[in-house]
Design a protein around this motif. Structure first.
Motif, PDB file in Angstrom:
ATOM      1  N   GLY A   1     -49.459 -37.220  13.178  1.00  0.00           N
ATOM      2  CA  GLY A   1     -49.792 -38.006  11.989  1.00  0.00           C
ATOM      3  C   GLY A   1     -49.679 -37.182  10.718  1.00  0.00           C
ATOM      4  N   GLN A   2     -50.104 -35.943  10.780  1.00  0.00           N
ATOM      5  CA  GLN A   2     -50.016 -35.064   9.625  1.00  0.00           C
ATOM      6  C   GLN A   2     -48.566 -34.727   9.293  1.00  0.00           C
ATOM      7  OE1 GLN A   2     -52.584 -32.094  11.195  1.00  0.00           O
ATOM      8  NE2 GLN A   2     -54.431 -33.272  10.746  1.00  0.00           N
ATOM      9  N   VAL A   3     -47.739 -34.577  10.319  1.00  0.00           N
ATOM     10  CA  VAL A   3     -46.306 -34.343  10.092  1.00  0.00           C
ATOM     11  C   VAL A   3     -45.703 -35.511   9.322  1.00  0.00           C
ATOM     12  CG1 VAL A   3     -44.059 -34.245  11.268  1.00  0.00           C
ATOM     13  CG2 VAL A   3     -45.934 -32.765  12.019  1.00  0.00           C
ATOM     14  N   LEU A   4     -46.037 -36.730   9.729  1.00  0.00           N
ATOM     15  CA  LEU A   4     -45.501 -37.898   9.021  1.00  0.00           C
ATOM     16  C   LEU A   4     -45.960 -37.921   7.572  1.00  0.00           C
ATOM     17  CD1 LEU A   4     -45.845 -40.742  11.685  1.00  0.00           C
ATOM     18  CD2 LEU A   4     -43.846 -39.359  11.136  1.00  0.00           C
ATOM     19  N   ALA A   5     -47.212 -37.585   7.330  1.00  0.00           N
ATOM     20  CA  ALA A   5     -47.721 -37.562   5.956  1.00  0.00           C
ATOM     21  C   ALA A   5     -47.055 -36.459   5.147  1.00  0.00           C
ATOM     22  CB  ALA A   5     -49.234 -37.383   5.960  1.00  0.00           C
TER      23      ALA A   5
ATOM     24  N   SER B   1     -57.794 -46.584   8.331  1.00  0.00           N
ATOM     25  CA  SER B   1     -58.819 -45.536   8.332  1.00  0.00           C
ATOM     26  C   SER B   1     -58.306 -44.263   9.010  1.00  0.00           C
ATOM     27  CB  SER B   1     -60.098 -46.023   9.011  1.00  0.00           C
ATOM     28  OG  SER B   1     -59.861 -46.301  10.376  1.00  0.00           O
ATOM     29  N   ALA B   2     -57.455 -44.414  10.018  1.00  0.00           N
ATOM     30  CA  ALA B   2     -56.881 -43.247  10.694  1.00  0.00           C
ATOM     31  C   ALA B   2     -55.988 -42.457   9.742  1.00  0.00           C
ATOM     32  CB  ALA B   2     -56.093 -43.677  11.930  1.00  0.00           C
ATOM     33  N   VAL B   3     -55.270 -43.153   8.877  1.00  0.00           N
ATOM     34  CA  VAL B   3     -54.389 -42.475   7.918  1.00  0.00           C
ATOM     35  C   VAL B   3     -55.224 -41.799   6.830  1.00  0.00           C
ATOM     36  CG1 VAL B   3     -52.471 -42.743   6.306  1.00  0.00           C
ATOM     37  CG2 VAL B   3     -52.515 -44.080   8.429  1.00  0.00           C
ATOM     38  N   HIS B   4     -56.298 -42.440   6.401  1.00  0.00           N
ATOM     39  CA  HIS B   4     -57.191 -41.784   5.433  1.00  0.00           C
ATOM     40  C   HIS B   4     -57.708 -40.471   6.011  1.00  0.00           C
ATOM     41  CE1 HIS B   4     -57.409 -44.607   2.105  1.00  0.00           C
ATOM     42  NE2 HIS B   4     -57.477 -45.600   2.982  1.00  0.00           N
ATOM     43  N   GLU B   5     -58.037 -40.462   7.304  1.00  0.00           N
ATOM     44  CA  GLU B   5     -58.497 -39.231   7.951  1.00  0.00           C
ATOM     45  C   GLU B   5     -57.410 -38.162   7.937  1.00  0.00           C
ATOM     46  OE1 GLU B   5     -60.133 -39.891  11.861  1.00  0.00           O
ATOM     47  OE2 GLU B   5     -61.410 -41.511  11.142  1.00  0.00           O
ATOM     48  N   VAL B   6     -56.175 -38.566   8.177  1.00  0.00           N
ATOM     49  CA  VAL B   6     -55.050 -37.622   8.150  1.00  0.00           C
ATOM     50  C   VAL B   6     -54.933 -36.991   6.765  1.00  0.00           C
ATOM     51  CG1 VAL B   6     -52.517 -37.489   8.182  1.00  0.00           C
ATOM     52  CG2 VAL B   6     -53.735 -38.667  10.026  1.00  0.00           C
ATOM     53  N   ILE B   7     -54.971 -37.824   5.741  1.00  0.00           N
ATOM     54  CA  ILE B   7     -54.853 -37.314   4.370  1.00  0.00           C
ATOM     55  C   ILE B   7     -56.025 -36.395   4.047  1.00  0.00           C
ATOM     56  CG2 ILE B   7     -54.866 -37.970   1.928  1.00  0.00           C
ATOM     57  CD1 ILE B   7     -53.302 -40.524   2.843  1.00  0.00           C
ATOM     58  N   ASP B   8     -57.223 -36.803   4.408  1.00  0.00           N
ATOM     59  CA  ASP B   8     -58.395 -35.964   4.162  1.00  0.00           C
ATOM     60  C   ASP B   8     -58.264 -34.609   4.857  1.00  0.00           C
ATOM     61  OD1 ASP B   8     -59.474 -38.000   2.635  1.00  0.00           O
ATOM     62  OD2 ASP B   8     -60.812 -38.724   4.230  1.00  0.00           O
ATOM     63  N   HIS B   9     -57.737 -34.618   6.075  1.00  0.00           N
ATOM     64  CA  HIS B   9     -57.550 -33.363   6.806  1.00  0.00           C
ATOM     65  C   HIS B   9     -56.538 -32.469   6.085  1.00  0.00           C
ATOM     66  CE1 HIS B   9     -55.989 -30.549   9.807  1.00  0.00           C
ATOM     67  NE2 HIS B   9     -57.218 -30.588  10.287  1.00  0.00           N
ATOM     68  N   LEU B  10     -55.446 -33.054   5.599  1.00  0.00           N
ATOM     69  CA  LEU B  10     -54.453 -32.260   4.868  1.00  0.00           C
ATOM     70  C   LEU B  10     -55.058 -31.657   3.604  1.00  0.00           C
ATOM     71  CD1 LEU B  10     -51.233 -34.464   5.215  1.00  0.00           C
ATOM     72  CD2 LEU B  10     -51.789 -32.339   6.438  1.00  0.00           C
ATOM     73  N   VAL B  11     -55.882 -32.423   2.920  1.00  0.00           N
ATOM     74  CA  VAL B  11     -56.554 -31.913   1.716  1.00  0.00           C
ATOM     75  C   VAL B  11     -57.511 -30.787   2.099  1.00  0.00           C
ATOM     76  CG1 VAL B  11     -58.174 -32.494  -0.144  1.00  0.00           C
ATOM     77  CG2 VAL B  11     -56.268 -34.046   0.392  1.00  0.00           C
ATOM     78  N   ASP B  12     -58.323 -31.014   3.125  1.00  0.00           N
ATOM     79  CA  ASP B  12     -59.281 -29.991   3.572  1.00  0.00           C
ATOM     80  C   ASP B  12     -58.587 -28.713   4.019  1.00  0.00           C
ATOM     81  OD1 ASP B  12     -61.331 -31.774   3.043  1.00  0.00           O
ATOM     82  OD2 ASP B  12     -61.640 -32.321   5.158  1.00  0.00           O
ATOM     83  N   ALA B  13     -57.391 -28.849   4.583  1.00  0.00           N
ATOM     84  CA  ALA B  13     -56.627 -27.695   5.063  1.00  0.00           C
ATOM     85  C   ALA B  13     -55.841 -27.011   3.945  1.00  0.00           C
ATOM     86  CB  ALA B  13     -55.666 -28.128   6.176  1.00  0.00           C
TER      87      ALA B  13
END
Length: 146
Positions: free
Chosen positions: A32-36, A63-75
């Protein structure tokens, strides 16, 4: 000769996805993060349409995509700019990670598809695109009936 059906398509997807997952795991990102990351390579994207596009592509809840984006920001791979409309963009680390992902994908693509004659690859591409369109139309029809 094998029969073209969902099982054959699914097996190809899962085998290819396993190679991708293995290649990007050392980078600390998942599918999911790769796609984002890929969706953000051209520049900042408004969060709402980005979430809708990725949720539709993956057939997952927004909501799953929001989590992906949040993870990318946190990382530290993406950043949010809320000056007008919430925009998501890659950081320098995000661009570097996406470049490494693209390199891994290019290698997988060359190994798996490189010796397939272009005419056969074109036919397969058209058939799979048509199957995807039909499935998406059916899913949209079911969603409209709810």
């Amino acid at each position: 000769m094998s029969t073209l059906n969902g099982q054959v398509i699914g097996q190809a997807h899962f085998a290819t996805r396993a190679l991708l997952d293995r290649a990007v795991a050392p980078l600390g990102v998942d599918f999911g993060q790769v796609l984002a990351l890929n969706a953000l390579t051209a520049g900042p994207v408004a969060r709402t349409p980005l979430v809708r596009r990725l949720a539709n592509a993956r057939k997952v809840d927004e909501s799953a995509v929001h989590e992906v984006i949040d993870h990318l920001v946190d990382a530290g791979l993406a950043q949010l700019d809320d000056t007008t409309e919430a925009q998501v963009s890659l950081t320098d680390a995000g661009h570097a990670t996406q470049a490494r992902v693209a390199e891994a994908v290019a290698g997988i693509t060359a190994r798996l598809y490189g010796d397939i004659p272009p005419a056969e690859a074109d036919v397969a591409g058209r058939v799979l695109t048509l199957v995807t369109e039909r499935a998406n139309d059916e899913l949209a029809g079911e969603a409209a009936q709810k």
